[in-house]
Design a protein around this motif. Sequence first.
Motif, mmCIF file in Angstrom:
data_model
loop_
_atom_site.group_PDB
_atom_site.id
_atom_site.type_symbol
_atom_site.label_atom_id
_atom_site.label_comp_id
_atom_site.label_asym_id
_atom_site.label_seq_id
_atom_site.Cartn_x
_atom_site.Cartn_y
_atom_site.Cartn_z
ATOM 1 N N MET A 216 0.848 -1.194 0.000
ATOM 2 C CA MET A 216 0.000 0.000 0.000
ATOM 3 C C MET A 216 0.882 1.242 0.000
ATOM 4 N N ALA A 217 0.708 2.094 -0.990
ATOM 5 C CA ALA A 217 1.543 3.283 -1.119
ATOM 6 C C ALA A 217 1.108 4.360 -0.132
ATOM 7 N N LYS A 218 2.083 5.114 0.344
ATOM 8 C CA LYS A 218 1.778 6.293 1.144
ATOM 9 C C LYS A 218 2.166 7.519 0.332
ATOM 10 N N ILE A 219 1.187 8.398 0.128
ATOM 11 C CA ILE A 219 1.365 9.575 -0.714
ATOM 12 C C ILE A 219 1.087 10.809 0.129
ATOM 13 N N VAL A 220 2.082 11.658 0.257
ATOM 14 C CA VAL A 220 1.950 12.890 1.037
ATOM 15 C C VAL A 220 1.760 14.056 0.073
ATOM 16 N N MET A 221 0.766 14.879 0.344
ATOM 17 C CA MET A 221 0.510 16.068 -0.470
ATOM 18 C C MET A 221 0.777 17.300 0.377
ATOM 19 N N ILE A 222 1.835 18.020 0.049
ATOM 20 C CA ILE A 222 2.193 19.231 0.786
ATOM 21 C C ILE A 222 1.648 20.440 0.024
ATOM 22 N N GLY A 223 0.856 21.243 0.732
ATOM 23 C CA GLY A 223 0.127 22.322 0.071
ATOM 24 C C GLY A 223 -1.247 21.852 -0.353
ATOM 25 N N LEU B 55 -4.252 1.486 -6.389
ATOM 26 C CA LEU B 55 -3.923 2.582 -5.475
ATOM 27 C C LEU B 55 -5.101 2.980 -4.589
ATOM 28 N N ALA B 56 -6.214 2.270 -4.729
ATOM 29 C CA ALA B 56 -7.451 2.685 -4.061
ATOM 30 C C ALA B 56 -7.396 2.560 -2.544
ATOM 31 N N ASP B 57 -6.434 1.784 -2.027
ATOM 32 C CA ASP B 57 -6.308 1.663 -0.569
ATOM 33 C C ASP B 57 -5.054 2.358 -0.053
ATOM 34 N N SER B 58 -4.545 3.305 -0.829
ATOM 35 C CA SER B 58 -3.344 4.038 -0.428
ATOM 36 C C SER B 58 -3.610 4.893 0.805
ATOM 37 N N THR B 59 -2.532 5.283 1.450
ATOM 38 C CA THR B 59 -2.621 6.304 2.494
ATOM 39 C C THR B 59 -2.366 7.656 1.845
ATOM 40 N N ILE B 60 -3.320 8.563 1.996
ATOM 41 C CA ILE B 60 -3.202 9.920 1.473
ATOM 42 C C ILE B 60 -3.046 10.853 2.665
ATOM 43 N N ALA B 61 -1.869 11.432 2.812
ATOM 44 C CA ALA B 61 -1.600 12.342 3.927
ATOM 45 C C ALA B 61 -1.604 13.771 3.409
ATOM 46 N N LEU B 62 -2.561 14.556 3.871
ATOM 47 C CA LEU B 62 -2.725 15.938 3.431
ATOM 48 C C LEU B 62 -2.023 16.873 4.411
ATOM 49 N N VAL B 63 -1.235 17.797 3.864
ATOM 50 C CA VAL B 63 -0.476 18.732 4.698
ATOM 51 C C VAL B 63 -0.714 20.150 4.203
ATOM 52 N N ASP B 64 -1.034 21.048 5.117
ATOM 53 C CA ASP B 64 -1.110 22.471 4.776
ATOM 54 C C ASP B 64 -0.975 23.275 6.057
ATOM 55 N N ILE B 65 -0.363 24.445 5.961
ATOM 56 C CA ILE B 65 -0.205 25.288 7.148
ATOM 57 C C ILE B 65 -1.470 26.088 7.438
ATOM 58 N N ASP B 66 -2.406 26.120 6.489
ATOM 59 C CA ASP B 66 -3.688 26.804 6.670
ATOM 60 C C ASP B 66 -4.715 25.761 7.113
ATOM 61 N N TYR C 47 5.806 8.682 -1.812
ATOM 62 C CA TYR C 47 5.723 9.778 -2.781
ATOM 63 C C TYR C 47 5.329 11.048 -2.035
ATOM 64 N N VAL C 48 5.959 12.147 -2.415
ATOM 65 C CA VAL C 48 5.620 13.445 -1.837
ATOM 66 C C VAL C 48 5.295 14.382 -2.996
ATOM 67 N N ILE C 49 4.047 14.822 -3.045
ATOM 68 C CA ILE C 49 3.604 15.741 -4.093
ATOM 69 C C ILE C 49 3.608 17.147 -3.514
ATOM 70 N N ASN C 50 4.340 18.035 -4.155
ATOM 71 C CA ASN C 50 4.510 19.392 -3.645
ATOM 72 C C ASN C 50 3.693 20.371 -4.473
ATOM 73 N N MET C 51 2.789 21.119 -3.807
ATOM 74 C CA MET C 51 1.956 22.090 -4.521
ATOM 75 C C MET C 51 1.713 23.328 -3.661
ATOM 76 N N ILE C 52 2.766 23.767 -2.987
ATOM 77 C CA ILE C 52 2.675 24.935 -2.122
ATOM 78 C C ILE C 52 2.772 26.223 -2.938
ATOM 79 N N GLN C 53 2.349 27.321 -2.329
ATOM 80 C CA GLN C 53 2.621 28.651 -2.878
ATOM 81 C C GLN C 53 3.081 29.522 -1.721
ATOM 82 N N VAL C 54 4.365 29.716 -1.629
ATOM 83 C CA VAL C 54 4.936 30.453 -0.506
ATOM 84 C C VAL C 54 4.508 31.921 -0.584
ATOM 85 N N GLY C 55 3.871 32.385 0.459
ATOM 86 C CA GLY C 55 3.416 33.772 0.497
ATOM 87 C C GLY C 55 2.029 33.993 -0.050
ATOM 88 N N GLY C 56 1.513 33.024 -0.807
ATOM 89 C CA GLY C 56 0.154 33.110 -1.321
ATOM 90 C C GLY C 56 -0.093 34.314 -2.211
#
Length: 323
Positions: free
Chosen positions: A1-8, A28-39, A78-87
Amino acid sequence: MAKIVMIGAGSTVFARNLIGDILSFPELADSTIALVDIDAARLRTSEIVAHRVAEALGAHPVIEATTDRRQALPGADYVINMIQVGGYPAALVDFEIPKKYGLRQTIGDTLGIGGIMRALRTIPVLLEIGRDMEELCPDALFLNYVNPMAINTWAFTEATRIRAVGLCHSVQHTLEDLAGDLGVPVEEIDFLAAGINHMCFYLRLKRKGEDLYPALRRLAAEGRVREDDRVRYEMLRRTGYFVTESSEHFAEYVPYFIRGQNPELIERYNIPLDEYPRRCEAQIADWERLRRELEAGQGVLEVRRSVEYASLIIHSLETGQPR
């Protein structure tokens, strides 16, 4: 089972698309999806969306959400990066300060002064993420969607030991544009594109063995092009090849179209100056509407596969399926 982290992951609409793409694969339907955001507010909305997407697809992932990426990164594949610093406020600065000195932009996120300003505030954050990954998930693949794409990915790969790839969707979306211009089904076009991410060119465009470039060149020669795509067709006329980046982007990638001494070029090529801040305002309004609907349990959440490459890369690495 894949662990996928989404930053942003507070980029709710984009996160929804990627989560839908990932969970649409049975493997991939039973993957771990870890959502990360500072907001925290945006993160809460994206967590609701993730559960709704999983329900719509009949998938059973483990969905986690945290404002601390160090809690999410251990064990990540896997780490997927989709941040926008400063917005949005920082993006406004990227436009307003250069404008005072006569430097005009359309998107300002890849090249030129806007791209440099964005890189200077983004790269330090990327390297912090990289150092955390070296400690907590050193074998994970870093999938970067953050602009300026080439600058950021270059810095990350030079300064960290983490495997990384920079991703964009301009090749896919431009192919859809060209299919519409030519009046042919996009799935019937065979293409080969090459170049630096954010400025590729189609070296081959064929349909059932027929070269499509003569038809494109006729459109350019006869001026039968979309009003918002004059720049790319001018480049086709000049170079013989079609560039994958949109006209509003490409206009600021080269020194030919936005020129203080030639302001008439802006109107001639229909170049939308200050386009990115307007898009940000529209996206913020859309997110607020989506948040209200989701928290009220209203609205239909449409889930359909996007053209993004991230899920395809993850699926191929997990299953060995070549693409």
